[in-house]
Structures are given as C-alpha cells and as structure tokens.
Motif scaffolding. Structure first.
Motif, PDB file in Angstrom:
ATOM      1  N   GLY A  57       0.870  -1.170   0.000  1.00 41.49           N
ATOM      2  CA  GLY A  57       0.000   0.000   0.000  1.00 41.49           C
ATOM      3  C   GLY A  57       0.905   1.217   0.000  1.00 41.49           C
ATOM      4  N   ILE A  58       0.618   2.176  -0.869  1.00 37.98           N
ATOM      5  CA  ILE A  58       1.491   3.346  -1.000  1.00 37.98           C
ATOM      6  C   ILE A  58       0.667   4.624  -0.891  1.00 37.98           C
ATOM      7  N   GLU A  59       1.178   5.581  -0.142  1.00 36.62           N
ATOM      8  CA  GLU A  59       0.614   6.921  -0.043  1.00 36.62           C
ATOM      9  C   GLU A  59       1.683   7.910  -0.486  1.00 36.62           C
ATOM     10  N   LEU A  60       1.311   8.816  -1.377  1.00 34.22           N
ATOM     11  CA  LEU A  60       2.200   9.887  -1.816  1.00 34.22           C
ATOM     12  C   LEU A  60       1.819  11.163  -1.078  1.00 34.22           C
ATOM     13  N   MET A  61       2.787  11.797  -0.467  1.00 34.05           N
ATOM     14  CA  MET A  61       2.570  13.027   0.289  1.00 34.05           C
ATOM     15  C   MET A  61       2.916  14.222  -0.587  1.00 34.05           C
ATOM     16  N   VAL A  62       1.994  15.198  -0.663  1.00 32.13           N
ATOM     17  CA  VAL A  62       2.214  16.415  -1.434  1.00 32.13           C
ATOM     18  C   VAL A  62       1.955  17.625  -0.545  1.00 32.13           C
ATOM     19  N   LYS A  63       2.566  18.756  -0.889  1.00 37.90           N
ATOM     20  CA  LYS A  63       2.395  19.973  -0.083  1.00 37.90           C
ATOM     21  C   LYS A  63       1.053  20.642  -0.314  1.00 37.90           C
ATOM     22  N   ASP A  64       0.537  20.556  -1.534  1.00 35.41           N
ATOM     23  CA  ASP A  64      -0.678  21.279  -1.900  1.00 35.41           C
ATOM     24  C   ASP A  64      -1.765  20.285  -2.298  1.00 35.41           C
ATOM     25  N   PRO A  65      -2.932  20.324  -1.666  1.00 36.04           N
ATOM     26  CA  PRO A  65      -4.018  19.409  -2.027  1.00 36.04           C
ATOM     27  C   PRO A  65      -4.436  19.510  -3.500  1.00 36.04           C
ATOM     28  N   GLU A  66      -4.174  20.632  -4.136  1.00 39.32           N
ATOM     29  CA  GLU A  66      -4.512  20.779  -5.553  1.00 39.32           C
ATOM     30  C   GLU A  66      -3.664  19.866  -6.437  1.00 39.32           C
ATOM     31  N   ASP A  67      -2.509  19.422  -5.938  1.00 40.71           N
ATOM     32  CA  ASP A  67      -1.639  18.517  -6.693  1.00 40.71           C
ATOM     33  C   ASP A  67      -2.213  17.105  -6.792  1.00 40.71           C
ATOM     34  N   LEU A  68      -3.216  16.805  -5.977  1.00 35.99           N
ATOM     35  CA  LEU A  68      -3.829  15.476  -6.014  1.00 35.99           C
ATOM     36  C   LEU A  68      -4.473  15.195  -7.375  1.00 35.99           C
ATOM     37  N   VAL A  69      -4.937  16.225  -8.043  1.00 36.34           N
ATOM     38  CA  VAL A  69      -5.533  16.063  -9.369  1.00 36.34           C
ATOM     39  C   VAL A  69      -4.497  15.538 -10.354  1.00 36.34           C
ATOM     40  N   GLU A 118       6.076  15.136 -16.364  1.00 38.56           N
ATOM     41  CA  GLU A 118       4.717  15.300 -16.859  1.00 38.56           C
ATOM     42  C   GLU A 118       4.106  16.657 -16.498  1.00 38.56           C
ATOM     43  N   THR A 119       4.398  17.173 -15.314  1.00 43.58           N
ATOM     44  CA  THR A 119       3.749  18.405 -14.847  1.00 43.58           C
ATOM     45  C   THR A 119       4.667  19.616 -14.833  1.00 43.58           C
ATOM     46  N   GLY A 120       5.979  19.383 -14.911  1.00 39.98           N
ATOM     47  CA  GLY A 120       6.916  20.499 -14.862  1.00 39.98           C
ATOM     48  C   GLY A 120       7.349  20.876 -13.459  1.00 39.98           C
ATOM     49  N   LYS A 121       6.853  20.156 -12.439  1.00 44.56           N
ATOM     50  CA  LYS A 121       7.261  20.464 -11.068  1.00 44.56           C
ATOM     51  C   LYS A 121       7.295  19.182 -10.247  1.00 44.56           C
ATOM     52  N   ALA A 122       8.214  19.134  -9.298  1.00 42.15           N
ATOM     53  CA  ALA A 122       8.338  17.989  -8.402  1.00 42.15           C
ATOM     54  C   ALA A 122       7.386  18.217  -7.233  1.00 42.15           C
ATOM     55  N   ILE A 123       6.244  17.569  -7.244  1.00 41.22           N
ATOM     56  CA  ILE A 123       5.204  17.849  -6.244  1.00 41.22           C
ATOM     57  C   ILE A 123       5.192  16.863  -5.081  1.00 41.22           C
ATOM     58  N   ILE A 124       5.888  15.743  -5.218  1.00 40.02           N
ATOM     59  CA  ILE A 124       5.836  14.708  -4.187  1.00 40.02           C
ATOM     60  C   ILE A 124       6.889  14.985  -3.119  1.00 40.02           C
ATOM     61  N   VAL A 125       6.432  15.073  -1.883  1.00 44.58           N
ATOM     62  CA  VAL A 125       7.311  15.344  -0.750  1.00 44.58           C
ATOM     63  C   VAL A 125       7.862  14.053  -0.162  1.00 44.58           C
ATOM     64  N   ASN A 126       7.023  13.018  -0.145  1.00 44.12           N
ATOM     65  CA  ASN A 126       7.450  11.751   0.440  1.00 44.12           C
ATOM     66  C   ASN A 126       6.604  10.623  -0.126  1.00 44.12           C
ATOM     67  N   LEU A 127       7.134   9.423  -0.081  1.00 45.39           N
ATOM     68  CA  LEU A 127       6.419   8.218  -0.474  1.00 45.39           C
ATOM     69  C   LEU A 127       6.448   7.283   0.722  1.00 45.39           C
ATOM     70  N   LEU A 128       5.274   6.847   1.156  1.00 44.51           N
ATOM     71  CA  LEU A 128       5.169   6.021   2.348  1.00 44.51           C
ATOM     72  C   LEU A 128       4.601   4.654   2.003  1.00 44.51           C
ATOM     73  N   PHE A 129       5.218   3.606   2.539  1.00 41.74           N
ATOM     74  CA  PHE A 129       4.638   2.272   2.446  1.00 41.74           C
ATOM     75  C   PHE A 129       3.698   2.120   3.638  1.00 41.74           C
ATOM     76  N   THR A 130       2.410   2.029   3.387  1.00 41.25           N
ATOM     77  CA  THR A 130       1.447   1.858   4.475  1.00 41.25           C
ATOM     78  C   THR A 130       1.117   0.391   4.702  1.00 41.25           C
ATOM     79  N   LYS A 131       1.450  -0.431   3.732  1.00 42.01           N
ATOM     80  CA  LYS A 131       1.274  -1.883   3.842  1.00 42.01           C
ATOM     81  C   LYS A 131       2.420  -2.509   3.079  1.00 42.01           C
ATOM     82  N   TYR A 132       3.017  -3.559   3.628  1.00 42.91           N
ATOM     83  CA  TYR A 132       4.139  -4.209   2.970  1.00 42.91           C
ATOM     84  C   TYR A 132       4.120  -5.687   3.337  1.00 42.91           C
ATOM     85  N   LEU A 133       3.504  -6.482   2.495  1.00 41.51           N
ATOM     86  CA  LEU A 133       3.362  -7.906   2.751  1.00 41.51           C
ATOM     87  C   LEU A 133       4.079  -8.689   1.651  1.00 41.51           C
ATOM     88  N   TYR A 134       4.822  -9.686   2.044  1.00 39.94           N
ATOM     89  CA  TYR A 134       5.523 -10.501   1.047  1.00 39.94           C
ATOM     90  C   TYR A 134       5.424 -11.974   1.419  1.00 39.94           C
TER      91      TYR A 134
END
Length: 135
Positions: A57-69, A118-134
C-alpha cells in the motif's frame, strides 16, 4: 442536539482556519496524501521453485491538495513504474529492512522524476509504504 452539532461545527471550522497559519502569520504547508487503490501486487525475483510476491500500500505526500488532481491523472504511469521497480527486486532485498528502505527510496525518486516530467514540477514530498506484505 442541533445546538451541540452547530457548536461542534463552529469549533472545528475555527480550529482548521487557525491551523493553516503559524503564529507569525506565515502560511504553513497544507499536506495531502494520495493513495494508490487498489494495493499494488506483483512478483519479485525469488530463488527456488516458489514464486515470490509482494503486496504494498502506497501513499504519496504532497504539499498542496490541488496537486492530487495531477497524481490521479498520472496514476497509471506512476503505478506501472512502481510495479516495474518491485518486480526487479531480489527476495533478499524485499525481505530485509534496509532493502525495503532502498526500494522505497528508489520508488520515491522514480515517481518524483516522472511526475516532474509530466507536470513540470516535483510535487511529491514523500512516499510512504502503508502496507508491505511478502511471501
């Protein structure tokens, strides 16, 4: 009962309006998260006859909620890149804590590079593994 609900609504609105600003009036970052749905599932390189798989499970963290689009629009591209990274990992790397962090970092770097192309700006602040099963 309605008075209590109205009072709670006013209290919550007040808290959120003050929460976006620091004490000196500067605007504080308003982070948002984008989660890949459904979870990402793929095989990894395993030794022996048993086929190894990982579900993350992955969550991408962004500074601006408008970047979610933008993230939602480019979800298939980002998902494919992460699946490619995960599919090229060895069992030892997938199963170790240091390997897991290296994989997370590689996914973060790749996803941020792709979204910047794709967008011209680096919008992702962090990438989090919320689930990691193997297995």
């Amino acid at each position: 009962m309605q008075k209590l609900a109205s009072l709670l609504l006013i209290l919550v609105a007040t808290i959120f309006s003050f929460g976006a600003y620091a004490e000196d009036g500067d605007i504080v970052d308003n982070y948002a998260y984008y989660g890949f749905e459904p979870d990402l599932i793929t095989n990894y390189i395993s030794t022996g006859k048993k086929l190894g798989f990982v579900r993350i499970g992955i969550e991408l963290m962004v500074k601006d909620p408008e970047d979610l689009v933008d993230l939602e629009h480019h979800d298939p591209l980002l998902r494919a890149a992460i699946l490619e990274i995960m599919g090229s990992q060895t069992a030892d790397k997938v199963k170790s804590l240091t390997g897991r962090e290296e994989i997370r970092r590689e996914c973060y770097d790749t996803v941020n590079r792709l979204i910047e192309q794709e967008t011209g700006k680096a919008i992702i602040v962090n990438l989090l593994f919320t689930k990691y099963l193997y297995d």
